[in-house]
Design an enzyme around this catalytic site. Structure first.
Site, PDB file in Angstrom:
ATOM      1  N   ASN A   1      -6.919  -1.950  14.461  1.00  0.00           N
ATOM      2  CA  ASN A   1      -8.341  -2.178  14.145  1.00  0.00           C
ATOM      3  C   ASN A   1      -8.535  -3.403  13.239  1.00  0.00           C
ATOM      4  OD1 ASN A   1      -7.461  -1.327  11.651  1.00  0.00           O
ATOM      5  ND2 ASN A   1      -8.780   0.467  11.519  1.00  0.00           N
TER       6      ASN A   1
ATOM      7  N   GLU B   1      -9.360  -1.380   5.424  1.00  0.00           N
ATOM      8  CA  GLU B   1      -9.899  -0.986   6.718  1.00  0.00           C
ATOM      9  C   GLU B   1     -11.221  -1.715   6.985  1.00  0.00           C
ATOM     10  OE1 GLU B   1      -8.054   0.726   8.658  1.00  0.00           O
ATOM     11  OE2 GLU B   1      -7.772   2.805   8.027  1.00  0.00           O
TER      12      GLU B   1
ATOM     13  N   HIS C   1      -6.882  -3.982  10.299  1.00  0.00           N
ATOM     14  CA  HIS C   1      -6.632  -3.807   8.861  1.00  0.00           C
ATOM     15  C   HIS C   1      -5.373  -4.557   8.428  1.00  0.00           C
ATOM     16  CE1 HIS C   1      -4.233   0.214   9.513  1.00  0.00           C
ATOM     17  NE2 HIS C   1      -3.369  -0.739   9.260  1.00  0.00           N
TER      18      HIS C   1
ATOM     19  N   ASP D   1       0.822  -1.212   0.000  1.00  0.00           N
ATOM     20  CA  ASP D   1       0.000   0.000   0.000  1.00  0.00           C
ATOM     21  C   ASP D   1       0.854   1.259   0.000  1.00  0.00           C
ATOM     22  OD1 ASP D   1       1.033  -0.242   2.554  1.00  0.00           O
ATOM     23  OD2 ASP D   1      -0.891  -0.479   3.545  1.00  0.00           O
TER      24      ASP D   1
HETATM   25  C1  GLP Z   1       0.020   0.737   8.443  1.00  0.00           C
HETATM   26  C2  GLP Z   1       0.195  -0.150   7.213  1.00  0.00           C
HETATM   27  C3  GLP Z   1      -0.065  -1.609   7.522  1.00  0.00           C
HETATM   28  C4  GLP Z   1       0.631  -2.001   8.804  1.00  0.00           C
HETATM   29  C5  GLP Z   1       0.061  -1.206   9.945  1.00  0.00           C
HETATM   30  C6  GLP Z   1       0.628  -1.571  11.304  1.00  0.00           C
HETATM   31  O1  GLP Z   1      -1.213   1.343   8.546  1.00  0.00           O
HETATM   32  N1  GLP Z   1      -0.634   0.257   6.132  1.00  0.00           N
HETATM   33  O2  GLP Z   1       0.349  -2.397   6.425  1.00  0.00           O
HETATM   34  O3  GLP Z   1       0.484  -3.368   9.030  1.00  0.00           O
HETATM   35  O4  GLP Z   1       0.301   0.158   9.695  1.00  0.00           O
HETATM   36  O5  GLP Z   1       1.678  -0.747  11.666  1.00  0.00           O
HETATM   37  P1  GLP Z   1       2.692  -1.035  12.836  1.00  0.00           P
HETATM   38  O6  GLP Z   1       3.537  -2.166  12.379  1.00  0.00           O
HETATM   39  O7  GLP Z   1       3.473   0.245  12.960  1.00  0.00           O
HETATM   40  O8  GLP Z   1       1.892  -1.358  14.043  1.00  0.00           O
END
Ligand code: GLP
Length: 245
Positions: free
Chosen positions: A140, A147, A142, A71
Site C-alpha cells: 500500500n 501507513e 507504506h 519500526d
Molecule cells: C512491514 C515493515 C516494512 C516493510 C514491509 C514490506 O510492514 N514494517 O518496513 O517494508 O513490511 O514487507 P516485505 O518486504 O515482506 O514485502
C-alpha cells in the site's frame, strides 16, 4: 524516473540482494562507526545474508556500526519470535556480532508507547543521525509503518496498522487475529533526514506501487512517494518489481 535516484535493476532476488549488500558495505567502509537504519520484512533478508557472507569473508566489517530499526509492532515482547527485535537478532545482528548496546529498535513492550517514541528520537539524535537507511515498501506504499493517511507523522510515532497491512503481514502469524494492531515507527522526517536511502523491492506484487511511488504524485496516501524529495536514494530492485518503472 527522477535524476536524484540511482536505479539498479537486477535479474532476480538473489542478484538484487547481492547488489544491495555491496552498496551497503561500501557505505560502511566509508563510515565504519556510523549509525545505520535497518528494515524488516521478507525483502531485506537476502541482503542481510549477503552482508553476513561479506563480513565472514573479510570483505566488510559491520561490528562497529550503531543500528536503528525503522519500526516495531505494538504491543509485542522483544523475545516474541514475531517481533522485529527477534527478527533482527536472527537475521543479522547475532551473525555480525553486533552487541545489543549498539542496536536500537523501538520497544514494543514499553508501558507508555508515546514516551517510548520520544526516547527513540533522542537516541537517533544523540547518534548524530542516520548515515544510510534501508527501506522496503508495503504493497500500500507504506515505509516503516507510516501507513497511507491524510497526515503522516514527522518523528517516531505510535501508529495503528491499516487493514491491508494486517492482511499482508498475517502470513507471518498463525492467524490475522494475532497480528498486533499498532506499531511504533520512525516518522517521515526521521527517515528523510537519513543522509542516504537504500531502497529495496522484489517481485511483481510491488511493481504497481513502485510506479506510483516514484513516478506518481507526492501524496500522503503513498508515503514512499516522499522519497522523490530526498537527494540521495539508491533503488535496488529485481526485474519483476521494475516492470512498470
Ligand atoms: C512491514 C515493515 C516494512 C516493510 C514491509 C514490506 O510492514 N514494517 O518496513 O517494508 O513490511 O514487507 P516485505 O518486504 O515482506 O514485502
Amino acid at each position: 524516473m527522477l535524476k536524484n535516484f540511482k536505479l539498479y535493476v537486477e535479474e532476480d532476488y538473489s542478484t538484487m540482494s547481492q547488489r544491495a549488500a555491496e552498496v551497503f558495505a561500501n557505505a560502511v567502509k566509508d563510515d565504519p562507526m556510523g549509525a545505520y537504519g535497518f528494515a524488516t520484512g521478507s525483502t531485506p533478508i537476502g541482503m542481510y545474508e549477503a552482508l553476513i557472507k561479506l563480513q565472514n569473508n573479510g570483505k566488510a566489517d559491520l561490528r562497529k556500526i550503531t543500528a536503528f530499526n525503522l519500526d516495531e509492532y505494538y504491543p509485542i515482547q522483544p523475545d516474541d519470535p514475531q517481533s522485529y527485535y527477534y527478527f533482527m537478532r536472527q537475521n543479522l545482528f547475532d551473525a555480525i556480532s553486533l552487541s545489543p548496546e549498539n542496536t536500537h529498535i523501538p520497544n514494543g513492550a514499553a508501558l507508555d508507547p508515546i514516551a517510548e517514541c520520544k526516547v527513540y528520537d533522542e537516541k537517533i539524535a544523540s547518534a548524530g543521525g542516520i548515515n544510510m537507511q534501508v527501506l522496503g515498501i508495503g504493497t500500500n506504499g507504506h515505509i516503516g509503518f507510516n501507513e497511507p493517511a491524510e497526515n503522516l507523522p514527522a518523528t517516531t510515532a505510535y501508529m495503528p496498522l491499516t487493514e491491508s497491512t494486517i492482511a499482508d503481514n498475517a502470513r507471518n502469524f498463525a492467524s490475522p487475529d494475532e497480528v498486533p494492531r499498532n506499531s511504533l515507527t520512525m516518522g517521515m522526517h526521521s527517515i528523510m533526514m537519513a543522509k542516504r536511502i537504500l531502497f529495496l523491492a522484489s517481485g511483481e506484487n510491488k511493481a504497481e506501487i513502485l510506479q506510483n511511488a516514484f513516478n506518481g504524485p507526492i501524496t500522503t496516501m503513498v508515503p514512499a512517494s516522499f522519497l522523490q524529495l530526498h537527494h540521495d536514494v539508491t533503488i535496488v530492485v529485481d526485474k519483476a518489481a521494475a516492470k512498470l518503472l
